[in-house]
Each structure stands twice: as C-alpha cells, then as structure tokens.
Design a protein around this motif. Structure first.
Motif, short mmCIF file in Angstrom:
data_model
loop_
_atom_site.label_atom_id
_atom_site.label_comp_id
_atom_site.label_asym_id
_atom_site.label_seq_id
_atom_site.Cartn_x
_atom_site.Cartn_y
_atom_site.Cartn_z
N PRO A 251 0.51 -1.45 -0.07
CA PRO A 251 0.20 0.01 0.52
C PRO A 251 0.93 0.81 -0.12
N HIS A 255 5.40 2.42 1.16
CA HIS A 255 6.48 2.86 0.70
C HIS A 255 7.49 3.00 1.21
N ARG A 278 0.05 -5.70 6.76
CA ARG A 278 -1.08 -5.66 6.20
C ARG A 278 -0.53 -5.09 4.44
N GLN A 280 -1.43 -5.68 0.06
CA GLN A 280 -2.40 -5.44 -1.05
C GLN A 280 -2.77 -6.27 -2.04
N GLY A 284 -7.04 -4.41 -4.51
CA GLY A 284 -7.20 -3.32 -3.80
C GLY A 284 -8.22 -2.98 -2.14
N HIS A 285 -8.18 -4.70 -1.94
CA HIS A 285 -8.19 -5.25 -0.58
C HIS A 285 -7.59 -5.22 0.19
N ALA A 286 -7.06 -5.15 1.90
CA ALA A 286 -6.11 -4.74 2.11
C ALA A 286 -6.14 -6.85 2.39
#
Length: 767
Positions: A251, A255, A278, A280, A284-286
């Motif tokens: 995510p 970064h 967590r 990605q 797009g969902h975790a």
C-alpha cells in the motif's frame, strides 16, 4: 612391450571419458545405459586385443583383465556379461595357441570382479584406491599364473620380459580405472540428486498451497512468483514478473518504510525481521499476512531477496468473529451480557460526571416456551430476531439494547434527567412504547403470533454504584410484572428486594434443613362418626434454629419450584412409613391410618412406584394403612398415564385420596376412571356451609356421589360443632379439622389417641 602396455592405459582413459558421456546421456534410461556400457567395455577389450603386447605367436597380453574386472565390480553383472561375451567372441576369432588361456583370463577377470562385488557389502570390503590396488595386483598375479600353462618357451619369455611389468602396471591400472569409474558414478549420482533436489525444491516452492513465495532484486524487481502468490495477491506470474514490489502489493503509505527496509537488508545482509503485515490485493482490498524474509547472496551474481508470506485472513476473520461472539449475541446481533455490563459501568460513570440519571429495563417474552415447544426452536429464533429489531427501533441512539439469554432482553437508558421523578416518567413513557411495539401481531412460519412481554424497571443515578445490583433489581421487577398478569411494566422497590432476598435465603437454608434434621412431622387427627381417631394426616414443619417454626406455605412452594420437593417427599414417606411400622407393634395404635401428601412432581418421578415398593418392604409398614393424598393438578397430565400409575400403587395395597376435591381441575368422569379410595372435601366449601347454601349443595353432592361410587369422604377444615353436625346430617362420616385437633407433634398425637380412643376395633370406616 612396455609401449603396448602404455597404449592399454591410454585405452583405459578413453574408456573413462566415454563412460562419463554415457552416464550423462543415459541417466534416465538405465537399461540403455547397461547395454551401451556393456558394448563400450567390450569394444575397449576388442581394441586392446587388436594391438596387444605379443609374448609369442598366438599368445598376447592386453588390458582386457583390467576392463572386464572393473566392468563387473563397478557396473554389475549385466554389463560384465555383455562385455565378457564380446571379448570372448573376438578372442576365439583371433585364435592362436593361447586362445584357451585367453578365454580363461576373460572368465576369471569377470568372475573375480563379480565375486568382489558380491562380497563387498557382506564382508564390508572396501572399494577405495588401496583396496582396488590390492585387488588388481592379486587379479593380475592370477592371470600371470594362468599364463604359466602356456608352452615353456612362451612362459620363459613372459616371465623374463613382461611378468612383473604386467602385474604392476595392470594392477595399478585396475585401481586407477576402478577409482575413475566409481568417481564418475558418484559424480553422476550427485549431479542427479542435486538436479532432482532442485526440481523438487522448485516444484515445492511453486506449488506450495498455503505459502506465498516471491523473489526480488535489490531494486524491488520481481524475479519469482509462485502459485500461492497468484492466489493470495491476485496477480498471475506473467503479470508480476518484472514489475516492482511496491507497485504490486505494498500500500502507498508503506512505500517509504518498505523501500528503506530493503535497502538496509541488501546493504547489511541482515534479513528484515519477520512479522505481520497488511499488504494489498490486486483488486485493492487488504491482505493480512505473516511475512518472513531471506537474503540470498549469490557468488558472482546480484544478491536476491525472497519473501515467504502466510495468509492470515482466515485467522483474522476467526479472531474478529471470536471478538464479536464474545460481546454480541449471534442470533439478534445485539450486545450480550458482557458488553452490557461494560456499557452499564460506562453509563454509571457518566452519570457521576453529568448528574443525569438513567434506567435499566429488563423484559421477558411472555409464553415464549409455548411457542418453542409447539412450533420449534427455529420459529422461536425468528420471533426473537424480529422483537430485537422492534426493540432497537424504539430506543435512542445513545441507549443500549442487549440480549442476555433465552428470551430475556435488557434496555439501558442513559442520560435521562437530573431528578428520579423525571427519569421515572421518561422511563415509563419509553417502556410503554416498547411494550406497545412488541405486542403488535406478526407472522412466524405462516402463523399469526401476538407476542407480549413483561418488563421490570429500575432507576440509577450518580449514587448508584453497583451494576450487578441494578440488574438484579430490574430482574425482580420483571418477575413482579409476570406475577401481576404479564404484558405490563413494573418498577423496582426495596420491599420487593427484601422479599427476594428472604426467598433466596430460604432456598439455601432448606438444603441445610434436610441435612441438619431441622424438619419435623406433625400429625392432625382424623375422626369417624363415632368420634374415634382413625388416623392422621402427616404434615411437614420446619423448625428453624433461628427463625423458629416456618410455615409450610413459605417453603413448600419453593421446594416445588427448585426441585427440592423430591428429597422432602422422600424423607416424609420414609418417616411416615417407619412410624406406621412402629405403631403395628402397639395394639392401641396398630390400626391407625396415615395420610401422606404427594406432590405432582414427586408422583411423576420415573422411579416413584418402584422406590415406594422398596420402602414398604424395608420399613415393614402395612400398605392398607397408608393413604397417598394426590392433588388435582395431576389431572392436567395424561389421564391414562396417571390412571396406570395409580393402578400400580393400588396393587401395592396403598389407599389413594383426591385432595381438595372440587377446587381445581376435577371432572366427575375422573372419579369413575381413576382407582381412588377416598375424596376430601375442600375446607373452603366446609367453612362456607353455615352461611352459603351453594357450599351446602356442593358438599352434599360430593358426599352423595362419592358414596354411590364406593368412595370414603373426608371433610377438611371442620372447626365448629355446627359444621360437624351439618356434615353428619348430609351423610359425611369422616372429619378433619381444628374441632378435633390441630397438627401436633408425634408424642402429643399418640397421647391423644391413648386418652381418646376406646378399645381398638377392626372397623375404622375406611376402605
């Protein structure tokens, strides 16, 4: 001749090279390898025999003994047999005076090689260079011995020129060839094992179903992506390879941190610590993972990083579900008792800060068990879920509706008003609104239902510090609403709490009463028309060490409710039957009857008849002198089943009486169907006979009907002589009441019988 021997050694080196090539080409095809090896070893023997060291015409020596012995020892019987056959055919074809000895050399070389191979694991013989050198020397000494069978001049020439060079050179050649062949085989096995291991590792990593494995360069470029990674992150290998780690699964907020961690790992060589991340998914969902990292420095190449990610989604979902179930009711999605207690503590703390009071409503669905029993638990669950929605629709956003078990709900009303009076008014308005909403008709499994609820309420304010006490107060008020007829709201008051406390204390102390022998039997006389005492009704009393005599009306209903009535009833029967057995030994008391009350719960107990039979036998009591008084509530059950149980009791010789006849569920038909021996007119009718002609009519009807059916009639509650005379005038012959004696201890009753009764007779007026 030495030159020819050295040429033989060159052939051996060529043999090793070609055998190495065969091992590589045929490593997956063992049969082809065996055939090719046999031809190779046989061919080398043939070449050697075309350019041998000549000893005499038709007699020569070459490296065939070395080749054939090592073919047998290292490559096994298949290769040895094929190579020996080729060598033997060529030697036969070459002919000469030494052909026989030549064939024997071929056979001996192959045979001794196979023998060594067979003995090696059994005798634990070595196959190292020294062991092979010793074998080669012995083998060629044996071959030299065979050559001694040639012509004398040939033998002399061989011994003079070639014997020792032959033995030494070919002995060394044997060791050298054997070592080379074994080394080639070992290298080939090692390479094959390494290749297989790499293949297995690649397959394992690629096909691991639960562990995502990814490989990256220092700049984050993806170089490896297994199937589990495709499933976990949604990218196929073709989509992922060559792309940067950060744009794939990290995510955006992470970064900078991930980039710095990778740089540190490649700079220091220390892997990033394992931990939960967590990341990605492609959509797009975790994705929650446990990620481990490995740093792989490769000699002469760029170092690589591998990540092993384990999907934690199922565990996280299970943890979330566990947290939900710990705090919420799964059926209604409402807070449960645990979360309610927390919310109540928060509300009490807020009340202290704000000065605003609140209320706690406890409500129970009326007759919910009936719905469950008639339509099943699924229908009950539907109703609970529907009523939960109605409850939530009635309250404010800051209020809490909880289900704390079964069909019981609690509503927490916070921040109502500063005075108890205003809080009570708001609580009543909201409570009535809830009751009105709950009693609206609804459809459950195609049937219309008309639910209602009983509700108890208690108020709290800044001084109310005990959450558990508030819950108990609301619960008590709710039970008061049920007792008052259900479908209504009752507020808690301290008198109610005191009564509930006393009730609970009695329940606890009743257990002790049995154990500490605080219970007593009292006896109330029963007389006949002549005034003779024919027996007594046994009545239970509780002599409390601190409270004194506790009335049966206080503790008998509690015993019925809690199930202690079974133990109490059993104790009463034991004492009564033992007492009747003792009376049998006293002439003036031997014919006395004892009436014992049996509760409906005790009567329906599975082993009641069997236990009573055993008790009669053990006590020695006379069954016909024992009357069991049964309540009319028994007739609510299956009458046929009740009749069967009564017949079983009658078969034991016991008398059966229907107590308080005419006040409950009696039907005249029951008197005909049930094996009764007695009915007792309820004292309410007896007491009203002097001033109510209807009571007179009822009593007269009972007496007449019972006599027609052959049943004894006992009138209870006879307190005056006027009652006595009126009952006698209407045909009643058996009486019980204060006129003849109150319930009394055993000693008083026995003294009364001794003083009152004349000489005992067999006739008591009972059946």
């Amino acid at each position: 001749m030495l030159l020819e021997l050295l040429q033989g050694l060159a052939l051996l080196l060529a043999l090793c090279f070609l055998y190495g090539v065969l091992l590589r080409l045929c490593q997956q095809r063992p049969r082809l390898l065996m055939l090719a090896s046999g031809l190779l070893f046989g061919g080398i023997c043939a070449i050697g025999m075309w350019a041998p060291a000549h000893v005499a015409p038709g007699v020569f020596v070459d490296a065939r003994s070395v080749v054939l012995s090592m073919a047998a020892l290292v490559c096994g019987p298949g290769v040895a047999l094929l190579a020996a056959s080729l060598a033997a055919v060529l030697r036969w074809w070459l002919g000469g005076s030494g052909v026989v000895i030549g064939l024997l050399v071929i056979a001996a070389s192959s045979g001794l090689g196979l023998l060594y191979r067979w003995l090696q694991p059994r005798w634990r013989l070595g196959t190292g260079p020294l062991a092979l050198l010793l074998f080669g020397l012995l083998l060629h000494l044996a071959v030299a011995g065979l050559l001694q069978w040639e012509a004398p001049e040939t033998v002399a020439r061989f011994n003079q020129l070639l014997a020792w060079p032959f033995v030494l050179v070919f002995g060394l050649a044997t060791a050298f060839l054997g070592w080379l062949l074994q080394d080639l085989q070992q290298r080939q096995r090692t390479e094959a094992d390494l290749t297989a291991s790499q293949r297995r590792l690649h397959t394992l990593l690629h096909d691991l179903p639960a562990i995502s494995v990814q490989g990256y360069r220092a700049d984050g470029t993806t170089i490896y992506w297994n199937k589990a990674s495709e499933h976990l992150y949604g990218y196929s290998a073709a989509e992922a390879l060559g792309r940067n780690l950060l744009e794939l699964i990290v995510p955006a907020p992470m970064h900078a941190g991930v980039r710095q961690a990778i740089e540190d790992m490649f700079r220091t060589g220390v892997p990033i610590p394992a931990g939960e991340l967590r990341l990605q998914h492609k959509d797009g969902h975790a994705v929650d993972v446990f990620s481990s990292h490995a740093y792989l420095p490769l000699p002469g190449q760029e170092a690589e990083m591998f990540c092993l990610d384990i999907d934690l989604s199922a565990r996280k979902a299970a943890e979330e579900q566990a947290r939900f179930l710990a705090l919420y009711d799964p059926l209604t999605q409402l807070p449960n008792r645990r979360l309610l207690a927390d919310r109540l503590q928060q509300a009490l703390a807020a009340s202290v800060r704000s000065g605003l009071g609140g209320a706690l409503l406890c409500l129970d669905i009326d007759h919910f068990k009936t719905l469950n029993d008639s339509q099943g638990h699924a229908a009950g669950d539907q109703l609970l879920a529907l009523l939960a929605q109605r409850l939530q629709a009635c309250v404010r956003e800051q209020d809490t509706v909880a289900r704390i078990g079964g069909d019981e709900f609690v509503v927490l009303l916070a921040a109502l008003a500063t005075t108890p009076l205003e809080s009570a008014a708001q609580t009543r308005v909201l409570g009535e609104r809830i009751l009105q909403a709950l009693r609206q008709p609804c459809q459950i499994d195609g049937q219309e239902q008309h639910p209602s609820a009983s509700m108890g309420a208690t108020l709290f304010g800044p001084q109310s510090g005990d959450a558990q006490a508030l819950l108990q107060q609301a619960d008590l008020a709710m039970y008061r609403a049920k007792e008052a007829g259900r479908n209504q709201l009752h507020f808690f008051d301290p008198v109610m709490q005191a009564a509930a406390h006393q009730r609970q204390q009695l329940i606890t102390e009743l257990h002790k009463a049995l154990r500490e022998q605080e219970l007593r039997l009292y006896y109330q006389p029963q007389v006949d028309a002549d005034g003779q005492i024919t027996g007594a009704e046994v009545l239970l009393r509780w002599q409390h060490p601190e409270r004194g005599m506790i009335a049966p009306g206080l503790f008998i209903p509690l015993a019925e409710e809690t199930g202690q009535i079974l133990a109490l009833g059993e104790w009463v029967l034991q004492q009564a039957l033992a007492q009747q057995a003792r009376w049998r030994q006293q002439p003036r008391l031997a014919l006395l009857h004892l009436s014992v009350n049996v509760s409906a719960r005790q009567f329906r107990h599975t082993d009641f008849v069997a236990d009573l039979h055993e008790l009669l036998q053990r006590s020695g009591a006379q069954a016909r002198c024992i009357t069991l008084e049964l309540t009319e509530s028994l007739l609510l059950q299956d009458v046929d089943e009740v009749s069967t149980l009564m017949q079983a009791l009658r078969s034991l010789g016991l008398q059966l009486s229907l107590d308080d006849f005419g006040t409950g569920y009696s039907s005249l038909g029951y008197l005909k169907r049930l094996p009764l021996t007695q009915v007792k007119i309820d004292q309410g009718f007896v007491r009203g006979m002097l001033h109510d002609h209807k009571d007179v009519a009822i009593a007269r009807s009972i007496i007449t009907l019972a006599q027609e059916l052959g049943l004894t009639v006992v009138a209870e509650g006879v307190e005056t002589e006027a009652h006595h005379q009126l009952l006698q005038a209407h045909g009643c012959r058996h009486f019980q009441g204060y006129l003849f004696g109150r319930p009394m201890p055993l000693a008083e009753f026995e003294a009364l019988v001794q003083a009152h009764n004349g000489t005992p007779t067999a006739s008591t007026g009972r059946q």
